[in-house]
Design a protein around this motif. Sequence first.
Motif, PDB file in Angstrom:
ATOM      1  N   GLY A  28     -51.024 -43.206 -32.291  1.00  6.81           N
ATOM      2  CA  GLY A  28     -49.728 -43.805 -31.957  1.00  6.81           C
ATOM      3  C   GLY A  28     -49.061 -44.468 -33.139  1.00  6.81           C
ATOM      4  N   ILE A  29     -48.236 -45.481 -32.826  1.00  4.42           N
ATOM      5  CA  ILE A  29     -47.356 -46.106 -33.815  1.00  4.42           C
ATOM      6  C   ILE A  29     -48.130 -46.649 -35.023  1.00  4.42           C
ATOM      7  N   ILE A  30     -49.269 -47.301 -34.771  1.00  2.09           N
ATOM      8  CA  ILE A  30     -49.977 -47.977 -35.869  1.00  2.09           C
ATOM      9  C   ILE A  30     -50.874 -47.017 -36.665  1.00  2.09           C
ATOM     10  N   SER A  31     -51.090 -45.809 -36.135  1.00  2.00           N
ATOM     11  CA  SER A  31     -52.077 -44.908 -36.765  1.00  2.00           C
ATOM     12  C   SER A  31     -51.740 -44.598 -38.220  1.00  2.00           C
ATOM     13  N   ALA A  41     -58.324 -38.630 -32.747  1.00  3.94           N
ATOM     14  CA  ALA A  41     -58.397 -38.236 -31.333  1.00  3.94           C
ATOM     15  C   ALA A  41     -57.252 -38.880 -30.575  1.00  3.94           C
ATOM     16  N   ASP A  42     -56.627 -38.096 -29.709  1.00  4.59           N
ATOM     17  CA  ASP A  42     -55.583 -38.641 -28.838  1.00  4.59           C
ATOM     18  C   ASP A  42     -55.467 -37.733 -27.625  1.00  4.59           C
ATOM     19  N   ILE A  43     -55.294 -38.320 -26.436  1.00  5.02           N
ATOM     20  CA  ILE A  43     -55.142 -37.493 -25.241  1.00  5.02           C
ATOM     21  C   ILE A  43     -53.771 -36.811 -25.214  1.00  5.02           C
ATOM     22  N   GLU A  66     -49.739 -33.285 -28.495  1.00  2.17           N
ATOM     23  CA  GLU A  66     -48.664 -33.110 -29.477  1.00  2.17           C
ATOM     24  C   GLU A  66     -48.748 -34.197 -30.560  1.00  2.17           C
ATOM     25  N   ARG A  67     -48.926 -35.436 -30.090  1.00  3.15           N
ATOM     26  CA  ARG A  67     -49.000 -36.557 -31.029  1.00  3.15           C
ATOM     27  C   ARG A  67     -50.229 -36.420 -31.943  1.00  3.15           C
ATOM     28  N   GLY A  68     -51.360 -36.088 -31.318  1.00  4.02           N
ATOM     29  CA  GLY A  68     -52.603 -35.963 -32.084  1.00  4.02           C
ATOM     30  C   GLY A  68     -52.501 -34.852 -33.124  1.00  4.02           C
ATOM     31  N   PRO A  83     -54.277 -48.360 -26.251  1.00  5.66           N
ATOM     32  CA  PRO A  83     -53.761 -49.402 -25.354  1.00  5.66           C
ATOM     33  C   PRO A  83     -54.843 -50.454 -25.069  1.00  5.66           C
ATOM     34  N   HIS A  84     -54.383 -51.698 -24.883  1.00  5.74           N
ATOM     35  CA  HIS A  84     -55.323 -52.826 -24.841  1.00  5.74           C
ATOM     36  C   HIS A  84     -56.418 -52.681 -23.777  1.00  5.74           C
ATOM     37  N   PHE A  85     -56.097 -52.096 -22.614  1.00  6.06           N
ATOM     38  CA  PHE A  85     -57.090 -52.037 -21.530  1.00  6.06           C
ATOM     39  C   PHE A  85     -58.240 -51.092 -21.871  1.00  6.06           C
ATOM     40  N   GLU A 133     -58.176 -52.630 -33.139  1.00  2.44           N
ATOM     41  CA  GLU A 133     -56.862 -53.262 -33.239  1.00  2.44           C
ATOM     42  C   GLU A 133     -56.780 -54.539 -32.389  1.00  2.44           C
ATOM     43  N   LYS A 134     -55.871 -55.430 -32.804  1.00  2.72           N
ATOM     44  CA  LYS A 134     -55.590 -56.627 -32.019  1.00  2.72           C
ATOM     45  C   LYS A 134     -54.744 -56.233 -30.825  1.00  2.72           C
ATOM     46  N   PRO A 135     -54.667 -57.034 -29.768  1.00  3.54           N
ATOM     47  CA  PRO A 135     -55.574 -58.114 -29.420  1.00  3.54           C
ATOM     48  C   PRO A 135     -56.939 -57.526 -29.041  1.00  3.54           C
ATOM     49  N   ALA A 176     -44.753 -47.028 -22.383  1.00  2.00           N
ATOM     50  CA  ALA A 176     -44.675 -47.707 -21.080  1.00  2.00           C
ATOM     51  C   ALA A 176     -45.847 -48.657 -20.835  1.00  2.00           C
ATOM     52  N   TRP A 177     -47.042 -48.328 -21.382  1.00  2.00           N
ATOM     53  CA  TRP A 177     -48.217 -49.161 -21.074  1.00  2.00           C
ATOM     54  C   TRP A 177     -48.046 -50.595 -21.557  1.00  2.00           C
ATOM     55  N   PHE A 178     -47.245 -50.798 -22.636  1.00  2.00           N
ATOM     56  CA  PHE A 178     -47.022 -52.153 -23.160  1.00  2.00           C
ATOM     57  C   PHE A 178     -46.352 -53.060 -22.117  1.00  2.00           C
TER      58      PHE A 178
HETATM   59  N1  LIG Z   1     -51.838 -54.878 -36.455  1.00  2.00           N
HETATM   60  C1  LIG Z   1     -50.571 -54.679 -36.150  1.00  2.00           C
HETATM   61  O1  LIG Z   1     -49.678 -55.216 -36.796  1.00  2.00           O
HETATM   62  C2  LIG Z   1     -50.254 -53.754 -35.006  1.00  2.00           C
HETATM   63  C3  LIG Z   1     -49.007 -53.140 -34.925  1.00  2.00           C
HETATM   64  C4  LIG Z   1     -48.782 -52.245 -33.858  1.00  2.00           C
HETATM   65  C5  LIG Z   1     -49.772 -52.042 -32.896  1.00  2.00           C
HETATM   66  N2  LIG Z   1     -50.951 -52.704 -32.986  1.00  2.00           N
HETATM   67  C6  LIG Z   1     -52.011 -52.520 -31.972  1.00  2.00           C
HETATM   68  O2  LIG Z   1     -52.533 -51.193 -32.102  1.00  2.00           O
HETATM   69  C7  LIG Z   1     -52.930 -50.688 -30.817  1.00  2.00           C
HETATM   70  C8  LIG Z   1     -52.172 -49.404 -30.547  1.00  2.00           C
HETATM   71  O3  LIG Z   1     -50.785 -49.684 -30.529  1.00  2.00           O
HETATM   72  P1  LIG Z   1     -49.674 -48.561 -30.811  1.00  2.00           P
HETATM   73  O4  LIG Z   1     -48.407 -49.299 -31.012  1.00  2.00           O
HETATM   74  O5  LIG Z   1     -50.151 -47.608 -31.845  1.00  2.00           O
HETATM   75  O6  LIG Z   1     -49.653 -47.865 -29.366  1.00  2.00           O
HETATM   76  P2  LIG Z   1     -49.210 -46.362 -28.986  1.00  2.00           P
HETATM   77  O7  LIG Z   1     -48.980 -46.331 -27.527  1.00  2.00           O
HETATM   78  O8  LIG Z   1     -48.138 -45.911 -29.920  1.00  2.00           O
HETATM   79  O9  LIG Z   1     -50.536 -45.539 -29.361  1.00  2.00           O
HETATM   80  C9  LIG Z   1     -51.674 -45.512 -28.541  1.00  2.00           C
HETATM   81  C10 LIG Z   1     -52.165 -44.060 -28.517  1.00  2.00           C
HETATM   82  O10 LIG Z   1     -53.381 -44.006 -27.764  1.00  2.00           O
HETATM   83  C11 LIG Z   1     -53.390 -42.770 -27.067  1.00  2.00           C
HETATM   84  N3  LIG Z   1     -54.376 -42.821 -25.979  1.00  2.00           N
HETATM   85  C12 LIG Z   1     -54.274 -43.428 -24.772  1.00  2.00           C
HETATM   86  N4  LIG Z   1     -55.412 -43.285 -24.074  1.00  2.00           N
HETATM   87  C13 LIG Z   1     -56.268 -42.585 -24.878  1.00  2.00           C
HETATM   88  C14 LIG Z   1     -57.610 -42.126 -24.726  1.00  2.00           C
HETATM   89  N5  LIG Z   1     -58.319 -42.359 -23.606  1.00  2.00           N
HETATM   90  N6  LIG Z   1     -58.165 -41.423 -25.739  1.00  2.00           N
HETATM   91  C15 LIG Z   1     -57.466 -41.159 -26.866  1.00  2.00           C
HETATM   92  N7  LIG Z   1     -56.180 -41.559 -27.072  1.00  2.00           N
HETATM   93  C16 LIG Z   1     -55.607 -42.262 -26.084  1.00  2.00           C
HETATM   94  C17 LIG Z   1     -51.961 -42.607 -26.600  1.00  2.00           C
HETATM   95  O11 LIG Z   1     -51.670 -41.252 -26.238  1.00  2.00           O
HETATM   96  C18 LIG Z   1     -51.183 -43.097 -27.820  1.00  2.00           C
HETATM   97  O12 LIG Z   1     -50.845 -42.035 -28.705  1.00  2.00           O
HETATM   98  C19 LIG Z   1     -52.633 -51.831 -29.836  1.00  2.00           C
HETATM   99  O13 LIG Z   1     -53.794 -52.602 -29.696  1.00  2.00           O
HETATM  100  C20 LIG Z   1     -51.539 -52.623 -30.528  1.00  2.00           C
HETATM  101  O14 LIG Z   1     -51.431 -53.970 -30.104  1.00  2.00           O
HETATM  102  C21 LIG Z   1     -51.215 -53.534 -34.036  1.00  2.00           C
END
Ligand SMILES: NC(=O)c1ccc[n+]([C@@H]2O[C@H](COP(=O)([O-])OP(=O)(O)OC[C@H]3O[C@@H](n4cnc5c(N)ncnc54)[C@H](O)[C@@H]3O)[C@@H](O)[C@H]2O)c1
Length: 327
Positions: free
Chosen positions: A11-14, A33-35, A38-40, A72-74, A93-95, A162-164
């Motif tokens: 996702g965004i932080i990757s 790995a990503d479910i 397309e993103r993965g 996602p956090h959960f 990643e945090k939290p 949406a999960w956020f």
């Molecule tokens: N350190 C920072 O400054 C910073 C900045 C942004 C995000 N974050 C943290 O990073 C984490 C991810 O945030 P994000 O913004 O990248 O979220 P995001 O939703 O963009 O990315 C999460 C990814 O996880 C994938 N995913 C969901 N379930 C999965 C599973 N079972 N197996 C594999 N992939 C799965 C989703 O498809 C998605 O691509 C969060 O904990 C967020 O708080 C930290």
Amino acid sequence: MSYRVALIGAGIISRNHLNAMRQMSELSAAAVADIDEERGRTVSGEYGIAYYSDYKEMIRIEKPDIAIIALPHFLHEECAVWCAAQGCHLLLEKPMALSVKQCDTILDAVKAAGVKLMIGHTQHYWPANLQAKALIASGELGKLVAIQDTRHLYYFHHDRPAWFLEKAKAGGGILMNLGAHSIDKIQWLTDSRIRKVKALLSYEGERGDVEGGGCLFLETSSGIPAVVVQSGYAGVPKDETELIFDHGMIRLVSAKGLWVSRNGRYEEVKPQDSLDPFVLQFEDLLRSIRQDAEPDSSGEYARSVIAVLEAVYRSDETGDEQSVDII
Ligand SMILES: NC(=O)c1ccc[n+]([C@@H]2O[C@H](COP(=O)([O-])OP(=O)(O)OC[C@H]3O[C@@H](n4cnc5c(N)ncnc54)[C@H](O)[C@@H]3O)[C@@H](O)[C@H]2O)c1
């Protein structure tokens, strides 16, 4: 020695993690790995690494030294516990998780597996933050008497996954996600823990069931009052921390810099040359692995941020000030 790294969540932080790894000879990204296929596959193509839809399959096949969990956090608890049992060091990643109880489960799993755990509290690695921390520690501005931290940004925009905005998946809204940074920043800059919390939150967002803003009144273990104000509604973006001393002030503006006042007006502090904060974060993790020591942002430390966040939601619900157990 070079360490192989697998990334869970594209996702965004990757890209911050993958770009940092490109700058480091000690790390090589092996797979993502990503479910969301397309993103993965997009991330896998951009960085020339393998793609898996199932992170367990990826870890079993690739056998990485380090797993980065950016989910996602959960999902943090379940994924961290599983990866630790496979023998991977973790950058989670945090939290850290949704609750202190989940943090404890992760800490137990990491201990049992004998691996290292770092939580991605990136505030510890931003150059201006490091300069501010050194200035505070020098005592040059006298006694710290108050802290004010303000964050405004439109939290409910349609690009936000949406999960956020689902309490069950994110653990909360702007406070859980970005308040985690504010709480961490206050604790880390002042080398203390937050021990008391009074919170009032608002739920005016147009999507989801999480809070969109709030005001926290905090007290640190050294008796310093701190106010955190966050708003995720339409407004003027702001991300700023002011530290008030009896002989001066510090103003820290995220991604912009650091100002200091010794005589009634702010002067900008010359920025230091510094590495990418995500590189510094990895260096801290590598140091902890090599020296068998705790990283700066350890699991024990990050648990304290979750304990404060639990107190925030408890205080908002009950209307009462809440104490935080400091361990
Ligand atoms: N350190 C920072 O400054 C910073 C900045 C942004 C995000 N974050 C943290 O990073 C984490 C991810 O945030 P994000 O913004 O990248 O979220 P995001 O939703 O963009 O990315 C999460 C990814 O996880 C994938 N995913 C969901 N379930 C999965 C599973 N079972 N197996 C594999 N992939 C799965 C989703 O498809 C998605 O691509 C969060 O904990 C967020 O708080 C930290």
